[in-house]
Scaffold this active site. Structure first.
Site: not given
Ligand code: ACO
Length: 343
Positions: A117, A259, A289
């Protein structure tokens, strides 16, 4: 070879392209256990454009490049160098030459650059070195990715995030002041395991003593919370460093062009830098993304809407797998210097 010694870099054209087909969050909730509410509130994403099985990376990259050349008022034969930032080439040997052929840019040298990215920012800086050393005059920098090929469509933690697209800019040598004002690039391989699209070897014995691997790439894996923490901490740091090198303060920036990974990352980075939300470009509701494509895609839309005007100062930053991250500060447009005076 003609040399343009001590040339400056001007940003003279941009273009973008995305597959026509798209999947919105409601459609996606029929593929995995998720909802529009969960995805939109955690990421800001509403839909993503996806390449069909018969659509190539080469085709969308070429389309974006053609649009950028048209804005720059150049033909493909004017191009000296093409750098294609991608992690999802149609051919592991590289797709830049395929784009070169499709464009008809027969005089250009072309190569791929992979930095996930961050790829577009890394490619922009690489291209500018060739211009500033006087080697090339017209350079196409393309960011394009088709991550839908490599996402695990059964993994709701990752598949909701990504989409496909391409964007391009044309950089040109100028004898006026350079419009690439400053940059900072970083890598940290010790955190490589946060985000991978890894090759999985399958041993194959050729003789009693010699074996090789015949494997395949595995779907993308990500530690979302680690990536979030990394981005929110490291991205403001590189932007501040690049601004320092540019001799600009944060409030002299017209646009923050990050990004497009996640709206919450954009908001948090803007907050740390004290940049108001109306200066933050975001199109992830429409595209998700798109990896190396996301910065030039958002740039192109903002230029064509008329939001970004000639002379505007832009702080662009990419971050992602590697881990890699980097920022570039630049002024937009052919008439940047005149526009700056009339500000
Ligand atoms: N729909 C519904 N529930 C979901 C989903 C979904 N798509 N994805 C995860 N969950 C659930 C999980 O199963 C978990 O449930 P549980 O507690 O019962 O196990 C709960 O939601 C929380 O899961 P987390 O993985 O902890 O979710 P988080 O709050 O961290 O959000 C996210 C996930 C949005 C990806 C966040 O971590 C984030 O913004 N990360 C940044 C990474 C990013 O943006 N990467 C993009 C690619 S990398 C790049 O471009 C640099």
């Amino acid at each position: 070879m003609v040399q343009y010694v001590n040339a400056g870099v001007a940003f003279v054209g941009c273009g973008s392209a995305a597959p026509v087909g798209y999947l919105d969050n409601d459609d996606l909730s029929r593929v995995v256990d998720t909802s529009d509410e969960w995805i939109a509130s955690r990421t800001g994403i509403r839909r993503r454009h996806l390449a069909a099985a018969d659509e190539s990376l080469r085709a969308i990259a070429t389309q974006a490049a053609q649009n950028a050349l048209a804005m720059a008022d150049l033909t493909a034969m004017d191009v000296d160098l093409i750098i294609l930032a991608t992690s999802t080439a149609d051919d592991l040997f590289g797709s830049a030459s395929q784009v070169q052929a499709e464009l008809g840019a027969l005089k250009a040298v072309a190569f791929d650059l992979t930095a996930a990215c961050s790829g577009f920012v890394f490619a922009l800086v690489t291209a500018s070195q060739f211009i500033q050393t006087g080697v090339y005059r017209n350079v196409l920098v393309i960011g394009a990715d088709v991550l839908s090929r490599w996402v695990d469509w059964g993994d709701r933690r990752t598949c909701v995030l990504f989409g496909d697209g391409a964007g391009a800019v044309v950089l040109q040598a100028t004898d006026e002041d350079t419009q690439l004002l400053g940059f900072e690039l970083r890598s940290d391989g010790t955190q490589n395991s946060c985000l991978n699209l890894a090759y999985q070897p399958q041993p194959k014995e050729l003789t009693d003593t010699i074996g090789v691997a015949q494997g395949s790439f595995q779907p993308l894996t990500m530690n979302g919370q680690e990536v979030y923490r990394f981005a929110v901490k490291r991205v403001p740091e590189v932007i501040e460093k690049a601004l320092f090198r540019s001799d600009l303060s944060v409030d002299q920036i017209d646009w923050l062009l990050l990004h497009q990974a996640n709206q919450r990352i954009l908001d948090a980075v803007a907050d740390r830098l004290k940049i108001p939300s109306q200066k933050v470009l975001s199109n992830m509701a429409e595209y998700g993304n798109t990896s190396a494509a996301s910065i030039p895609l958002a740039l192109d839309e903002a230029v064509r809407r008329g939001d970004i005007k000639p002379g505007d100062a832009i702080a662009a930053a990419g971050f992602g797998a590697g881990l890699t991250w980097g920022a570039a500060i630049f002024r937009w447009g052919k008439s940047a210097l005149r526009a700056e005076i009339s500000h």
